[in-house]
Write an enzyme that holds these catalytic residues in place. Structure first.
Site, PDB file in Angstrom:
ATOM      1  N   LEU A  13       0.854  -1.186   0.000  1.00 29.94           N
ATOM      2  CA  LEU A  13       0.000   0.000   0.000  1.00 29.94           C
ATOM      3  C   LEU A  13       0.886   1.231   0.000  1.00 29.94           C
ATOM      4  CD1 LEU A  13      -2.632  -1.011   2.728  1.00 29.94           C
ATOM      5  CD2 LEU A  13      -2.481  -1.730   0.337  1.00 29.94           C
ATOM      6  N   MET A  15       3.248   3.754  -3.002  1.00 30.26           N
ATOM      7  CA  MET A  15       4.434   3.581  -3.857  1.00 30.26           C
ATOM      8  C   MET A  15       5.200   4.891  -3.977  1.00 30.26           C
ATOM      9  SD  MET A  15       4.651   1.572  -7.491  1.00 30.26           S
ATOM     10  CE  MET A  15       6.239   0.986  -8.102  1.00 30.26           C
ATOM     11  N   ASN A  17       8.801   6.842  -2.270  1.00 36.69           N
ATOM     12  CA  ASN A  17      10.209   6.450  -2.344  1.00 36.69           C
ATOM     13  C   ASN A  17      10.453   5.069  -1.745  1.00 36.69           C
ATOM     14  OD1 ASN A  17      10.934   8.848  -3.556  1.00 36.69           O
ATOM     15  ND2 ASN A  17      11.430   9.870  -1.627  1.00 36.69           N
ATOM     16  N   GLY A 190      16.758  18.324  -0.723  1.00 34.54           N
ATOM     17  CA  GLY A 190      15.761  17.269  -0.572  1.00 34.54           C
ATOM     18  C   GLY A 190      15.735  16.631   0.802  1.00 34.54           C
ATOM     19  N   LYS A 208       8.747   8.743  17.393  1.00 31.71           N
ATOM     20  CA  LYS A 208       9.720   7.651  17.471  1.00 31.71           C
ATOM     21  C   LYS A 208      10.107   7.375  18.927  1.00 31.71           C
ATOM     22  CE  LYS A 208      11.476   8.763  12.875  1.00 31.71           C
ATOM     23  NZ  LYS A 208      12.557   9.393  12.090  1.00 31.71           N
TER      24      LYS A 208
END
Length: 436
Positions: A13, A15, A17, A190, A208
């Site tokens: 589920l 697509m 990177n 980026g 996290k």
């Protein structure tokens, strides 16, 4: 053991990177994956937003814009969720688990708040829920905490788990550029999203930290339990002062077991920029790299270092989970279940012992230093370092404290702000990684 010839159906589920690299590995490494799993892994479909977008690397018949229908297929055994966000991934994962399908996800935001719900669904259906890629990309830290250290007592987990902020702080320290300039450079390269808020304000790292704390301390911790500060207020002057103290500044995610005076244990989970000594292993982690240091009662200090983001490294962690989930289906096994037996409470930030670095602009006149020191002393806070920079009408005063409750330090800073001799509190940071 089930028949090794029966294929394991896999649905992907998303697509982006990571999804693109996962699909590449699934399609290019079929022989190796079959040998490692004990059965073929067959890609049943890939859910994308727009099936009309050209994707020459994947047959058009495998693409669908209906992820719910893909999840519901009887020939799908493992669902890999790489969409991100809370909904619809939460619904898709829960449906997959309740249908007896194992799930692999890298969705830190979802897991930070809903691990309990999803883990319960996995346990009830006797399937796997794996999420190694949710915390630090290719760096294996979830599985070591859940399995390798399962017989030990973890005391502390601290690390750099966000590549964007680490790049920014590393570049500021190296070049002397300010925050805005370095953030813009991160965007050009980026490394920063168009909206970098989740990264630079610490939300990503807090999610996290919640996952790490939950696993390390066998207690359910959510993102809302994590104290959070970002890096947007860090200045070149802070980094220069840190360097003079033989320190650098990193955005740290810290999860630790805190023992009160009466022996009661609590969890501190926090994210903030902090000074750390140049001798600390995390001080040399620069650029977009991540690192996590785990301290356990018997194992001692362990450090995990590597690429914490990016399509290829993250896909590596995802595929590690896929192989584990597939093996379990072939050999009728299961991975480790969620462990929350300890149910430790969360310690409020005010009660957590920390050290402070306080930089302030003060009037350069006799008696000011004594006034400032008096505010710290009135709350039983020891001063480790005092340094004055500049002269004439104003001076920059830097104070580094010994360890004290965070609440007492915060009260001291508030009192300093009200002093006539203090014209401005320019920076308040914590100091980590020292014995005192």
């Amino acid at each position: 053991m089930s028949s090794a010839s029966k294929p394991i159906g896999v649905a992907v589920l998303g697509m982006g990177n990571v999804g693109t690299e996962v699909v590449r590995i699934l399609t290019e490494s079929t022989g190796d994956l079959q040998a490692r799993v004990g059965a073929p892994l067959e890609l049943r479909g890939v859910a994308v937003r727009d099936i009309n977008t050209a994707r020459p690397s994947i047959p058009a018949e495998l693409l669908t814009d209906d992820p719910a229908a893909l999840v519901a297929r009887d020939d799908v055994d493992i669902v890999i969720e790489l969409i991100g966000g809370i909904e619809p991934p939460r619904t898709h994962i829960r449906t997959a688990l309740q249908s007896g399908k194992s799930v692999v996800t890298a969705n830190k935001a979802l897991l930070a708040d809903y691990t309990g719900e999803l883990a319960a669904a996995a346990a009830e259906a006797r399937v796997d829920l794996y999420f190694e890629a949710a915390v630090a990309g290719a760096i294996p830290v979830i599985r070591p905490l859940m399995q390798s250290l399962a017989g030990d007592t973890v005391q502390r987990v601290a690390g750099i788990v966000n590549g964007t902020t680490n790049f920014i702080l590393s570049a500021m320290a190296e070049t002397g550029a300010d925050y805005a300039e370095t953030l813009a450079e991160a965007g050009r390269l980026g490394y920063a999203e168009a909206d970098p808020t989740a990264d630079v304000e610490g939300y990503d790292a807090a999610a996290k930290a919640a996952i790490l704390a939950s696993i390390a301390f066998h207690s359910r911790v959510t993102a809302a339990d994590v104290y959070r500060e970002g890096i947007s207020s860090i200045t070149p002057a802070d980094l220069a002062s840190a360097a003079q103290l033989d320190c650098t500044i990193k955005l740290l995610s810290i999860c630790e077991r805190v023992v009160d005076a009466d022996g009661a244990q609590r969890i501190s989970a926090r994210v903030y920029p902090a000074l750390i000594p140049l001798s600390h292993p995390l001080a040399t982690v620069n650029g977009v790299f991540n690192a996590v240091v785990v301290e356990a009662e018997n194992a001692g200090r362990l450090m995990f270092y590597g690429q914490g983001a990016g399509g290829v490294p993250t896909a590596s962690a995802v595929m590690g989970d896929v192989v584990m989930a597939a093996r379990n289906r072939v050999y009728s096994g299961r991975g480790p279940l969620e462990s929350t037996y300890a149910s430790l409470p969360i310690a409020p930030i005010g009660s957590v012992p920390t050290r402070y670095y306080v930089a302030m602009e003060v009037a350069d006149r006799p008696g000011v230093l004594a006034q400032v020191a008096g505010e710290f002393a009135s709350r039983d806070i020891g001063i480790a370092v005092v340094r004055q920079e500049g002269a004439q009408d104003r001076a920059r005063l830097v104070v580094v404290t010994h360890r004290a409750p965070d609440g007492a330090l915060s009260e001291t800073v508030a009192a300093l702000e009200k002093m006539d001799a203090v014209t401005k509190i320019s920076s308040v940071l914590r100091l980590e990684g020292t014995d005192d």
